[in-house]
Design an enzyme around this catalytic site. Structure first.
Site, PDB file in Angstrom:
ATOM      1  N   TYR A  64       0.858  -1.184   0.000  1.00 54.95           N
ATOM      2  CA  TYR A  64       0.000   0.000   0.000  1.00 54.95           C
ATOM      3  C   TYR A  64       0.894   1.234   0.000  1.00 54.95           C
ATOM      4  O   TYR A  64       1.589   1.513   0.981  1.00 54.95           O
ATOM      5  CB  TYR A  64      -0.897   0.041   1.233  1.00 54.95           C
ATOM      6  N   PHE A 213     -13.524  -4.829   0.692  1.00 51.41           N
ATOM      7  CA  PHE A 213     -14.550  -4.001   0.050  1.00 51.41           C
ATOM      8  C   PHE A 213     -15.927  -4.250   0.665  1.00 51.41           C
ATOM      9  O   PHE A 213     -16.903  -4.492  -0.055  1.00 51.41           O
ATOM     10  CB  PHE A 213     -14.575  -4.228  -1.465  1.00 51.41           C
ATOM     11  N   PRO A 214     -16.037  -4.194   2.001  1.00 50.75           N
ATOM     12  CA  PRO A 214     -17.344  -4.410   2.628  1.00 50.75           C
ATOM     13  C   PRO A 214     -18.370  -3.349   2.258  1.00 50.75           C
ATOM     14  O   PRO A 214     -19.574  -3.573   2.395  1.00 50.75           O
ATOM     15  CB  PRO A 214     -17.031  -4.372   4.127  1.00 50.75           C
ATOM     16  N   LEU A 215     -17.879  -2.197   1.781  1.00 57.34           N
ATOM     17  CA  LEU A 215     -18.769  -1.119   1.350  1.00 57.34           C
ATOM     18  C   LEU A 215     -18.697  -0.886  -0.156  1.00 57.34           C
ATOM     19  O   LEU A 215     -19.089   0.154  -0.657  1.00 57.34           O
ATOM     20  CB  LEU A 215     -18.431   0.176   2.103  1.00 57.34           C
ATOM     21  N   GLY A 217     -15.856  -0.919  -2.093  1.00 56.15           N
ATOM     22  CA  GLY A 217     -14.520  -0.615  -2.575  1.00 56.15           C
ATOM     23  C   GLY A 217     -14.494   0.573  -3.515  1.00 56.15           C
ATOM     24  O   GLY A 217     -15.053   1.631  -3.221  1.00 56.15           O
ATOM     25  N   PHE A 218     -13.866   0.391  -4.684  1.00 61.41           N
ATOM     26  CA  PHE A 218     -13.702   1.492  -5.626  1.00 61.41           C
ATOM     27  C   PHE A 218     -15.028   1.895  -6.277  1.00 61.41           C
ATOM     28  O   PHE A 218     -15.139   2.951  -6.889  1.00 61.41           O
ATOM     29  CB  PHE A 218     -12.677   1.121  -6.696  1.00 61.41           C
ATOM     30  N   THR A 219     -16.053   1.024  -6.152  1.00 56.76           N
ATOM     31  CA  THR A 219     -17.398   1.333  -6.636  1.00 56.76           C
ATOM     32  C   THR A 219     -18.349   1.220  -5.450  1.00 56.76           C
ATOM     33  O   THR A 219     -18.883   0.150  -5.173  1.00 56.76           O
ATOM     34  CB  THR A 219     -17.828   0.365  -7.755  1.00 56.76           C
ATOM     35  N   PRO A 220     -18.542   2.281  -4.689  1.00 60.81           N
ATOM     36  CA  PRO A 220     -19.317   2.208  -3.445  1.00 60.81           C
ATOM     37  C   PRO A 220     -20.706   1.626  -3.654  1.00 60.81           C
ATOM     38  O   PRO A 220     -21.341   1.810  -4.702  1.00 60.81           O
ATOM     39  CB  PRO A 220     -19.388   3.681  -3.005  1.00 60.81           C
ATOM     40  N   LEU A 221     -21.154   0.877  -2.646  1.00 59.58           N
ATOM     41  CA  LEU A 221     -22.468   0.249  -2.690  1.00 59.58           C
ATOM     42  C   LEU A 221     -23.563   1.289  -2.900  1.00 59.58           C
ATOM     43  O   LEU A 221     -23.559   2.350  -2.272  1.00 59.58           O
ATOM     44  CB  LEU A 221     -22.739  -0.488  -1.376  1.00 59.58           C
TER      45      LEU A 221
END
Length: 288
Positions: A64, A213-215, A217-221
């Site tokens: 990272y 990516f629980p939310l 990730g790069f494409t929000p829920l």
């Protein structure tokens, strides 16, 4: 009085008890997970506040940044609180074009473990996850060769516990035949449910399942159901998505990331949100 552990605690080994709601450090790097943060002082403040609010599980990787996030963790938190556990990942590196190519050879894995040790400033890594698959789905094939390398480094005392990331059920079984596995990190959230059966298996076997990516990730829920449930409960859609995961399985660990203290507080508050049965039923239908 001690600070409550957000989401409660999950004990995976005598020396490995983690807050079920932890903190993922990836977003502390610059745009594209590359370079230093836009606001280094805020990044340090986020890490310190997470620990102050009871988080005992920080997820990171030396790729990272690369390197910058582990250096920030060291700056903000070293010497580390006795209860804090830091999980890291190996198996990839960053290319000059900001790509994420695999790095699974013996030399690459050994170098990555030593890089994490050095930049985090520890003698042994609490948890090392072997990343073998892509972001969207596992990559077929054997993981025996790279996982054996990590098992050997564990026997040498450089790693305390091992996990796997981006794996199929068959690859988890293969890893378990080589060395104990305490956690699985795969893509999973209320809208991405490919690993439902694996989540249940991990619960039966006492293995942590840590969704990345629980939310989204790069494409929000984004979901009208999330919005509706959140409005009824006086919460945010992201809080509802995190609460659903915590209620989905007793061995799910969450590592939502953020670079702001305000968002950190919102995420931690999700640990206290209890979803009623009707809301759970609505949310269960989103990913099916």
């Amino acid at each position: 009085m001690s600070t409550p552990v957000p989401g409660g605690a999950l004990t995976l080994a005598d020396d490995l008890t983690l807050s079920r709601l932890g903190y993922g450090a990836m977003q502390l790097a610059g745009p594209g997970v590359w370079g230093p943060p836009r606001d280094p002082a805020e990044a340090v403040a986020v890490l310190r506040e997470a620990v102050d609010r009871g988080v005992t599980h920080i997820d990171t990787s030396d790729y990272y940044g690369p390197y910058t996030v582990n250096e920030l963790i060291h700056e903000a938190l070293h010497p580390y609180p006795a209860q804090l556990r830091i999980a890291t990942k190996v198996g990839a590196r960053r290319g000059p074009d900001k790509s994420w190519p695999q790095a699974l050879s013996r030399s690459e894995l050994t170098e990555a473990v030593h890089d994490n040790l050095r930049r985090l400033g520890v003698d042994a890594l609490d948890v090392v996850n072997l990343r073998v698959g892509g972001v969207e789905r596992p990559t077929p094939g054997s993981l025996a060769e790279p996982f054996t390398v990590l098992a050997e480094l564990r026997e040498q005392g450089l790693i305390r516990h091992l996990g796997v990331s981006g794996v199929s059920p068959e690859q988890l079984t293969e890893a378990q035949s080589i060395a104990p596995v305490v956690c699985v990190q795969n893509l999973y959230n209320v809208a991405r449910r490919d690993d439902d059966e694996l989540v249940d298996r991990c619960a039966r076997e006492g293995v942590a399942f840590t969704p990345f990516f629980p939310l989204g990730g790069f494409t929000p829920l984004q979901s009208g159901v999330l919005d509706d449930v959140a409005a009824r409960l006086g919460a945010t859609p992201h809080q509802v998505a995190l609460a659903w995961l915590l209620q989905r399985s007793p061995t799910i660990l969450l590592i939502p990331g953020t670079s702001s203290r305000e968002h950190l507080r919102e995420n931690i508050a999700a640990a206290d949100l209890v979803l009623p049965a009707d809301a759970v039923a609505e949310l269960d239908a989103v990913g099916r």
